[in-house]
Design a protein around this motif. Sequence first.
Motif, PDB file in Angstrom:
ATOM      1  N   PHE A  65       0.842  -1.186   0.000  1.00 28.33           N
ATOM      2  CA  PHE A  65       0.000   0.000   0.000  1.00 28.33           C
ATOM      3  C   PHE A  65       0.883   1.243   0.000  1.00 28.33           C
ATOM      4  O   PHE A  65       1.996   1.224   0.519  1.00 28.33           O
ATOM      5  CB  PHE A  65      -0.878   0.052   1.261  1.00 28.33           C
ATOM      6  CG  PHE A  65      -1.924  -1.011   1.338  1.00 28.33           C
ATOM      7  CD1 PHE A  65      -3.165  -0.828   0.756  1.00 28.33           C
ATOM      8  CD2 PHE A  65      -1.684  -2.197   2.010  1.00 28.33           C
ATOM      9  CE1 PHE A  65      -4.151  -1.799   0.831  1.00 28.33           C
ATOM     10  CE2 PHE A  65      -2.656  -3.182   2.097  1.00 28.33           C
ATOM     11  CZ  PHE A  65      -3.886  -2.981   1.509  1.00 28.33           C
ATOM     12  N   ALA A  66       0.345   2.337  -0.541  1.00 27.76           N
ATOM     13  CA  ALA A  66       1.014   3.642  -0.475  1.00 27.76           C
ATOM     14  C   ALA A  66      -0.034   4.663  -0.045  1.00 27.76           C
ATOM     15  O   ALA A  66      -1.193   4.587  -0.454  1.00 27.76           O
ATOM     16  CB  ALA A  66       1.599   4.016  -1.831  1.00 27.76           C
ATOM     17  N   SER A  67       0.383   5.617   0.778  1.00 31.40           N
ATOM     18  CA  SER A  67      -0.538   6.663   1.224  1.00 31.40           C
ATOM     19  C   SER A  67      -0.154   7.997   0.588  1.00 31.40           C
ATOM     20  O   SER A  67       1.014   8.196   0.213  1.00 31.40           O
ATOM     21  CB  SER A  67      -0.524   6.799   2.746  1.00 31.40           C
ATOM     22  OG  SER A  67       0.658   7.424   3.181  1.00 31.40           O
ATOM     23  N   ILE A  68      -1.114   8.898   0.489  1.00 34.20           N
ATOM     24  CA  ILE A  68      -0.817  10.213  -0.090  1.00 34.20           C
ATOM     25  C   ILE A  68       0.183  10.979   0.771  1.00 34.20           C
ATOM     26  O   ILE A  68       0.863  11.859   0.285  1.00 34.20           O
ATOM     27  CB  ILE A  68      -2.092  11.043  -0.350  1.00 34.20           C
ATOM     28  CG1 ILE A  68      -2.848  11.331   0.937  1.00 34.20           C
ATOM     29  CG2 ILE A  68      -2.978  10.368  -1.374  1.00 34.20           C
ATOM     30  CD1 ILE A  68      -4.006  12.292   0.759  1.00 34.20           C
ATOM     31  N   GLY A  69       0.301  10.599   2.047  1.00 31.38           N
ATOM     32  CA  GLY A  69       1.265  11.226   2.935  1.00 31.38           C
ATOM     33  C   GLY A  69       2.687  10.722   2.761  1.00 31.38           C
ATOM     34  O   GLY A  69       3.604  11.223   3.400  1.00 31.38           O
ATOM     35  N   GLY A  70       2.886   9.692   1.908  1.00 32.02           N
ATOM     36  CA  GLY A  70       4.230   9.222   1.615  1.00 32.02           C
ATOM     37  C   GLY A  70       4.664   7.956   2.308  1.00 32.02           C
ATOM     38  O   GLY A  70       5.820   7.570   2.217  1.00 32.02           O
ATOM     39  N   VAL A  71       3.763   7.268   2.986  1.00 32.56           N
ATOM     40  CA  VAL A  71       4.124   6.005   3.648  1.00 32.56           C
ATOM     41  C   VAL A  71       3.830   4.850   2.696  1.00 32.56           C
ATOM     42  O   VAL A  71       2.786   4.813   2.051  1.00 32.56           O
ATOM     43  CB  VAL A  71       3.338   5.822   4.964  1.00 32.56           C
ATOM     44  CG1 VAL A  71       3.690   4.497   5.625  1.00 32.56           C
ATOM     45  CG2 VAL A  71       3.601   6.985   5.902  1.00 32.56           C
ATOM     46  N   VAL A  72       4.767   3.919   2.602  1.00 29.94           N
ATOM     47  CA  VAL A  72       4.605   2.695   1.820  1.00 29.94           C
ATOM     48  C   VAL A  72       4.718   1.539   2.798  1.00 29.94           C
ATOM     49  O   VAL A  72       5.666   1.479   3.578  1.00 29.94           O
ATOM     50  CB  VAL A  72       5.680   2.584   0.718  1.00 29.94           C
ATOM     51  CG1 VAL A  72       5.524   1.297  -0.071  1.00 29.94           C
ATOM     52  CG2 VAL A  72       5.622   3.805  -0.199  1.00 29.94           C
ATOM     53  N   TRP A  73       3.726   0.637   2.787  1.00 24.13           N
ATOM     54  CA  TRP A  73       3.780  -0.466   3.740  1.00 24.13           C
ATOM     55  C   TRP A  73       3.320  -1.762   3.101  1.00 24.13           C
ATOM     56  O   TRP A  73       2.593  -1.779   2.138  1.00 24.13           O
ATOM     57  CB  TRP A  73       3.013  -0.150   5.018  1.00 24.13           C
ATOM     58  CG  TRP A  73       1.522  -0.081   4.961  1.00 24.13           C
ATOM     59  CD1 TRP A  73       0.629  -1.027   5.377  1.00 24.13           C
ATOM     60  CD2 TRP A  73       0.710   1.025   4.504  1.00 24.13           C
ATOM     61  NE1 TRP A  73      -0.656  -0.587   5.203  1.00 24.13           N
ATOM     62  CE2 TRP A  73      -0.629   0.658   4.676  1.00 24.13           C
ATOM     63  CE3 TRP A  73       1.000   2.280   3.972  1.00 24.13           C
ATOM     64  CZ2 TRP A  73      -1.689   1.503   4.326  1.00 24.13           C
ATOM     65  CZ3 TRP A  73      -0.038   3.120   3.617  1.00 24.13           C
ATOM     66  CH2 TRP A  73      -1.364   2.730   3.804  1.00 24.13           C
ATOM     67  N   ARG A  74       3.821  -2.857   3.694  1.00 23.97           N
ATOM     68  CA  ARG A  74       3.565  -4.217   3.207  1.00 23.97           C
ATOM     69  C   ARG A  74       2.720  -4.945   4.247  1.00 23.97           C
ATOM     70  O   ARG A  74       3.029  -4.906   5.441  1.00 23.97           O
ATOM     71  CB  ARG A  74       4.901  -4.927   3.009  1.00 23.97           C
ATOM     72  CG  ARG A  74       4.807  -6.304   2.455  1.00 23.97           C
ATOM     73  CD  ARG A  74       6.208  -6.935   2.326  1.00 23.97           C
ATOM     74  NE  ARG A  74       6.206  -7.867   1.240  1.00 23.97           N
ATOM     75  CZ  ARG A  74       6.892  -7.727   0.120  1.00 23.97           C
ATOM     76  NH1 ARG A  74       7.677  -6.689  -0.052  1.00 23.97           N
ATOM     77  NH2 ARG A  74       6.811  -8.625  -0.821  1.00 23.97           N
ATOM     78  N   VAL A  75       1.661  -5.616   3.764  1.00 22.46           N
ATOM     79  CA  VAL A  75       0.719  -6.317   4.631  1.00 22.46           C
ATOM     80  C   VAL A  75       0.592  -7.761   4.158  1.00 22.46           C
ATOM     81  O   VAL A  75       0.565  -8.016   2.941  1.00 22.46           O
ATOM     82  CB  VAL A  75      -0.662  -5.612   4.574  1.00 22.46           C
ATOM     83  CG1 VAL A  75      -1.736  -6.421   5.257  1.00 22.46           C
ATOM     84  CG2 VAL A  75      -0.582  -4.227   5.180  1.00 22.46           C
ATOM     85  N   ASP A  76       0.509  -8.697   5.079  1.00 24.33           N
ATOM     86  CA  ASP A  76       0.202 -10.082   4.742  1.00 24.33           C
ATOM     87  C   ASP A  76      -1.252 -10.126   4.274  1.00 24.33           C
ATOM     88  O   ASP A  76      -2.154  -9.733   5.016  1.00 24.33           O
ATOM     89  CB  ASP A  76       0.407 -10.982   5.960  1.00 24.33           C
ATOM     90  CG  ASP A  76       0.018 -12.411   5.678  1.00 24.33           C
ATOM     91  OD1 ASP A  76       0.784 -13.125   5.011  1.00 24.33           O
ATOM     92  OD2 ASP A  76      -1.091 -12.806   6.112  1.00 24.33           O
ATOM     93  N   ALA A  77      -1.495 -10.584   3.033  1.00 24.51           N
ATOM     94  CA  ALA A  77      -2.843 -10.557   2.457  1.00 24.51           C
ATOM     95  C   ALA A  77      -3.825 -11.432   3.223  1.00 24.51           C
ATOM     96  O   ALA A  77      -5.007 -11.124   3.286  1.00 24.51           O
ATOM     97  CB  ALA A  77      -2.796 -10.980   0.990  1.00 24.51           C
TER      98      ALA A  77
END
Length: 107
Positions: free
Chosen positions: A53-65
């Motif tokens: 995922f990426a947020s408009i605030g600039g954070v990119v994160w990985r999640v177990d689906a």
Amino acid sequence: VWGPMAVGDRLILATDGDKLQCFDAAGKMLWNNPLLHGQLAGKPLALGGDIIFASIGGVVWRVDAASGKELAKFETRCPLAAGAVLLGERLLLSGPDGTLFLVDQPK
């Protein structure tokens, strides 16, 4: 407030209650997580058994689906306008002014 969006074999959406929800193909809710990193920027990226995922605030994160557990994250320190695109082994991201960022995957 965002989605629903098909990501791999999952359906993802964000609610006005700041929740990130994931459903399987049968419509069963798999997880219902707080949306901790702000409004989503574009479509999430299915990558193996994970979702980026990426947020408009600039954070990119990985999640177990499967579980929704956050596995890793990093902050670009720049606003983002679109979701991540896989380019080789790295992620290509774009800012609202057209700036492109090539970054390592959060692991």
